[in-house]
Motif scaffolding. Structure first.
Motif, mmCIF file in Angstrom:
data_model
loop_
_atom_site.group_PDB
_atom_site.id
_atom_site.type_symbol
_atom_site.label_atom_id
_atom_site.label_comp_id
_atom_site.label_asym_id
_atom_site.label_seq_id
_atom_site.Cartn_x
_atom_site.Cartn_y
_atom_site.Cartn_z
ATOM 1 N N GLY A 200 -1.003 6.588 1.138
ATOM 2 C CA GLY A 200 -1.025 6.809 2.586
ATOM 3 C C GLY A 200 -1.101 5.513 3.362
ATOM 4 O O GLY A 200 -0.373 5.300 4.338
ATOM 5 N N ALA A 201 -1.982 4.611 2.919
ATOM 6 C CA ALA A 201 -2.179 3.361 3.652
ATOM 7 C C ALA A 201 -0.961 2.449 3.567
ATOM 8 O O ALA A 201 -0.751 1.612 4.442
ATOM 9 N N SER A 202 -0.136 2.615 2.534
ATOM 10 C CA SER A 202 1.041 1.752 2.410
ATOM 11 C C SER A 202 2.041 2.004 3.532
ATOM 12 O O SER A 202 2.890 1.164 3.810
ATOM 13 N N GLN A 203 1.957 3.140 4.211
ATOM 14 C CA GLN A 203 2.862 3.446 5.320
ATOM 15 C C GLN A 203 2.277 3.069 6.668
ATOM 16 O O GLN A 203 2.968 3.148 7.676
ATOM 17 N N ALA A 204 0.995 2.695 6.705
ATOM 18 C CA ALA A 204 0.282 2.604 7.980
ATOM 19 C C ALA A 204 0.571 1.312 8.729
ATOM 20 O O ALA A 204 0.790 0.254 8.131
ATOM 21 N N ASP A 205 0.562 1.417 10.063
ATOM 22 C CA ASP A 205 0.641 0.252 10.943
ATOM 23 C C ASP A 205 -0.747 -0.137 11.437
ATOM 24 O O ASP A 205 -1.034 -1.321 11.623
ATOM 25 N N ILE A 206 -1.585 0.866 11.675
ATOM 26 C CA ILE A 206 -2.947 0.641 12.166
ATOM 27 C C ILE A 206 -3.907 1.407 11.279
ATOM 28 O O ILE A 206 -3.685 2.592 10.990
ATOM 29 N N GLY A 207 -4.962 0.752 10.840
ATOM 30 C CA GLY A 207 -6.008 1.416 10.067
ATOM 31 C C GLY A 207 -7.179 1.755 10.983
ATOM 32 O O GLY A 207 -7.601 0.923 11.783
ATOM 33 N N VAL A 208 -7.663 2.985 10.870
ATOM 34 C CA VAL A 208 -8.855 3.396 11.621
ATOM 35 C C VAL A 208 -9.967 3.578 10.595
ATOM 36 O O VAL A 208 -9.970 4.565 9.842
ATOM 37 N N LEU A 209 -10.869 2.608 10.526
ATOM 38 C CA LEU A 209 -11.982 2.641 9.569
ATOM 39 C C LEU A 209 -13.131 3.420 10.197
ATOM 40 O O LEU A 209 -13.728 2.976 11.184
ATOM 41 N N VAL A 210 -13.409 4.599 9.642
ATOM 42 C CA VAL A 210 -14.439 5.477 10.203
ATOM 43 C C VAL A 210 -15.762 5.196 9.503
ATOM 44 O O VAL A 210 -15.868 5.320 8.280
ATOM 45 N N ILE A 211 -16.759 4.812 10.300
ATOM 46 C CA ILE A 211 -18.096 4.468 9.788
ATOM 47 C C ILE A 211 -19.091 5.486 10.347
ATOM 48 O O ILE A 211 -19.083 5.772 11.545
ATOM 49 N N SER A 212 -19.931 6.030 9.489
ATOM 50 C CA SER A 212 -20.969 6.954 9.956
ATOM 51 C C SER A 212 -22.199 6.154 10.377
ATOM 52 O O SER A 212 -22.741 5.366 9.591
ATOM 53 N N ALA A 213 -22.637 6.376 11.628
ATOM 54 C CA ALA A 213 -23.832 5.672 12.121
ATOM 55 C C ALA A 213 -25.118 6.378 11.719
ATOM 56 O O ALA A 213 -26.203 5.846 11.934
ATOM 57 N N ARG A 214 -25.021 7.561 11.132
ATOM 58 C CA ARG A 214 -26.228 8.325 10.750
ATOM 59 C C ARG A 214 -27.069 7.518 9.771
ATOM 60 O O ARG A 214 -26.541 6.845 8.892
ATOM 61 N N LYS A 215 -28.363 7.598 9.940
ATOM 62 C CA LYS A 215 -29.294 6.851 9.076
ATOM 63 C C LYS A 215 -29.053 7.227 7.616
ATOM 64 O O LYS A 215 -29.038 8.395 7.259
ATOM 65 N N HIS B 167 6.836 4.335 17.655
ATOM 66 C CA HIS B 167 6.158 5.205 16.700
ATOM 67 C C HIS B 167 5.151 4.396 15.888
ATOM 68 O O HIS B 167 5.458 3.314 15.390
ATOM 69 N N ILE B 168 3.931 4.926 15.776
ATOM 70 C CA ILE B 168 2.845 4.240 15.067
ATOM 71 C C ILE B 168 2.296 5.170 13.993
ATOM 72 O O ILE B 168 2.041 6.344 14.243
ATOM 73 N N ASN B 169 2.094 4.624 12.786
ATOM 74 C CA ASN B 169 1.412 5.360 11.716
ATOM 75 C C ASN B 169 -0.066 4.952 11.696
ATOM 76 O O ASN B 169 -0.379 3.758 11.556
ATOM 77 N N LEU B 170 -0.951 5.921 11.841
ATOM 78 C CA LEU B 170 -2.393 5.672 11.787
ATOM 79 C C LEU B 170 -2.936 6.197 10.466
ATOM 80 O O LEU B 170 -2.688 7.354 10.126
ATOM 81 N N VAL B 171 -3.677 5.380 9.717
ATOM 82 C CA VAL B 171 -4.339 5.890 8.525
ATOM 83 C C VAL B 171 -5.844 5.885 8.780
ATOM 84 O O VAL B 171 -6.407 4.878 9.216
ATOM 85 N N PHE B 172 -6.481 7.035 8.582
ATOM 86 C CA PHE B 172 -7.928 7.161 8.759
ATOM 87 C C PHE B 172 -8.579 6.969 7.399
ATOM 88 O O PHE B 172 -8.365 7.761 6.472
#
Length: 595
Positions: free
Chosen positions: A252-267, A154-159
């Protein structure tokens, strides 16, 4: 009134009141007499076999008194004290058969002499074992049926990421692509989004469920959802991106195993999020502090008209992010993965982007460029191995939330050890002992929960809602964590409030560690190290970019451990005036009493 024991039938005295079987004409008080009435005794007498040799012996011993003989028969164990009975038993059948016969005779007499329900037929002599009560049957069934838990990891993902980077849309699309949301629901969200003139928000509505979030297009609370692949199970934690809701993001992040850092590529959007004051920097720093094992950087909105899947824009974002992430403490080659996606269309999320749209991606991941050798986000997540989960260690579950539902229920993530129904626990820092009545993982009852599982725990033994609070830690009885109000720690100063540019003794901030949040004061600075590596012993202040060893005093006792012993209870963040000003780890705790 007296009876003749040798009479063949029973007749009432002529002077007695009239009597009828069943007692129809008898007065009510006479029916309530505790002693057996003559009819019952007559029936019991008639049930005795007068030709039975044993009955004859017992009747002889009783001196012809039938009442006494019947009392003797009703207690078979006492018959052996009479020599005549013993002599008869030895010369007759084997002892076991005779005793059984006597017991059956006694049972038959007992049934006949029962005052209640005289017309009810007697049950079989050999009564079966009593059947379990419904509650016992349910308990037995639950114990047998409860599974150990899904064997898949089981993996916790934080976006995480800046506001409007597309976190909720990406989370919602993952649920849709993994068949956790049906098409009819999606069509409903599409209509609702269109009514708000925000057609592209419909996937975000899967995670943003309340009206405030939908109207503003901003996530406020940490959204939770589940999906699974063939090899792993995942819990999505969709964290808010706005700076006003960073404390929620920390929870939320205190429970996470993997962080998914979402970056917007829009100018323009990438630059806004990454510049000073943007949440991209703060979220990446917090993710490292809060203990994520990997950071997957997804460059989102690659299908935007200002980007059009151009490699140049993708590399520009990565080039700016690398040095900052390294400064946060990430090992780029081992812990950080980069991948381009489109959260709205789903390209590179579950299925690889078409080569005609993005011809440079396949050669890139095939060669392992940018630490990524998987074509899609889902395959990349499946390939990551989480280490450091110790099921043999003492139990530690930081409490994220609690509520009442036919008992006190605590919610949290199992950081170490294994929790099972029936085990004894200690809740820190109050040191109260209780018993676990039930454990649920993903709302399914289980017989055990391993490290990494998000669980609901029903706590019995008189535990009330005030006995367990957010920030408390559930521990093994006999081996609890420490409860302290002073710590010696190492901190890295990342930022400072606008009106205070240096940190000195007496500086106050909010202390965030696992799910715990307390006010704290820096009471003493022991030494500082600047960017050039120069160490100053007995320093009087620390400023941005410095590392310091200092003592913190908390406003209340908190459950904590040294970082080297339990990393998840030894990391913390200092925040004040809406900013994260420092990250740190606990190096030493006060000695235990008696040490």
């Amino acid at each position: 009134m007296s009876f003749n024991a040798n009479a063949s039938e029973w007749k009432p005295s002529a002077s007695a009141a009239s009597w009828t079987p069943g007692g129809a004409s008898a007065p009510a008080p006479e029916m309530e007499v505790a002693t057996p009435t003559p009819p019952e005794r007559m029936e019991s007498e008639s049930s005795v076999d007068e030709n039975d040799p044993l009955w004859k012996v017992v009747l002889k011993v009783a001196g012809g008194d039938r009442d006494k003989a019947m009392n003797m028969i009703s207690d078979p164990d006492s018959l052996e004290q009479y020599p005549e009975v013993r002599e008869f038993l030895e010369s007759a059948e084997p002892m076991e058969d005779v005793v059984e016969e006597v017991e059956e005779l006694a049972e038959a007499m007992e049934e006949k002499m029962t005052v209640e329900e005289p017309t009810k037929p007697a049950p079989a002599p050999a009564a079966p074992a009593p059947a379990p009560t419904p509650m016992q049957a349910v308990e037995k069934e639950v114990v047998e049926v409860l599974p150990e838990g899904d064997p898949r990891e089981h993996i916790n993902l934080v976006f995480i990421g800046h506001v409007d980077a597309g976190k909720s849309t990406l989370s919602g699309n993952i649920l849709y692509l993994t068949d956790n949301v049906d098409k009819r629901t999606i069509e409903k969200y599409e209509r609702e989004a269109k009514d708000l003139n925000r057609e592209s928000w419909f996937l975000a509505f899967i995670m943003d469920t309340n009206e405030e979030e939908r109207a503003k297009g901003k996530t406020v609370e940490v959204g939770r959802a589940h999906f699974e692949t063939d090899v792993k199970r995942y819990t999505i934690l969709d964290a808010p991106g706005h700076k006003n809701y960073v404390p929620n993001m920390i929870m939320g992040a205190s429970q996470a195993d993997i962080g998914v850092l979402v970056i917007s590529a829009r100018k323009g959007e990438f630059e806004t999020g990454f510049d000073r004051g943007g949440q991209t920097r703060e979220h990446a720093m917090l993710a490292k502090t809060l203990g994520v094992s990997y950071l997957v950087v997804v460059i989102n909105k690659m299908d935007d008209p200002t980007v059009q899947w151009k490699k140049e824009r993708y590399m520009e974002c990565i080039t700016k992010l690398r040095p900052f992430l390294k400064g946060c403490g990430f090992t780029i080659k081992k812990e950080v993965k980069f991948i381009p996606i489109s959260g709205l269309s789903g390209a590179n999320v579950k299925d690889e982007v078409d080569e005609s749209v993005c011809p440079w991606w396949k050669p890139g991941y095939t060669s392992g460029e940018n630490n990524t050798d998987q074509p899609t986000l889902m395959k990349l997540l499946d390939s990551l191995e989480i280490s450091g989960r110790d099921s043999q260690a003492p139990l530690r579950i930081p409490v994220l939330e609690r509520y009442v539902d036919r008992g006190t229920i605590a919610m949290g993530k199992v950081e170490s050890g294994v929790i099972r129904p029936g085990m004894k626990i200690t809740i820190m820092p109050t040191r109260n002992d209780f018993k676990v009545e039930g454990v649920w993982a993903n709302e399914e009852p289980v017989s055990a929960a391993r490290p990494g599982e998000n669980v609901l725990i029903k706590i019995g033994g008189g535990c009330g809602i005030a006995d367990v609070c957010k920030g408390f830690v559930i521990c093994s009885k006999g081996d609890p964590c420490r409860a302290v109000d002073k710590i010696i720690c190492q901190i890295a100063v990342m930022d400072m409030p606008e009106n205070t540019q240096i940190m000195t003794a007496g500086f106050q901030a909010m202390f965030h560690s696992h799910t715990c949040e307390e006010e704290c004061t820096i009471t003493k600075i022991f030494e500082t190290t600047n960017k050039k590596g120069q160490v100053v012993k007995g320093a009087r202040f620390a400023s941005i970019g410095m590392r310091a060893i200092c003592m913190l005093e908390l406003s209340q006792t908190a459950p904590l451990e040294a970082f080297d012993d339990y990393p998840f209870l030894g990391r913390f963040t200092l925040r004040t005036e809406g900013k994260t000003i420092a990250i740190g780890k606990i190096t030493k705790l006060p000695p235990k009493k008696g040490d």
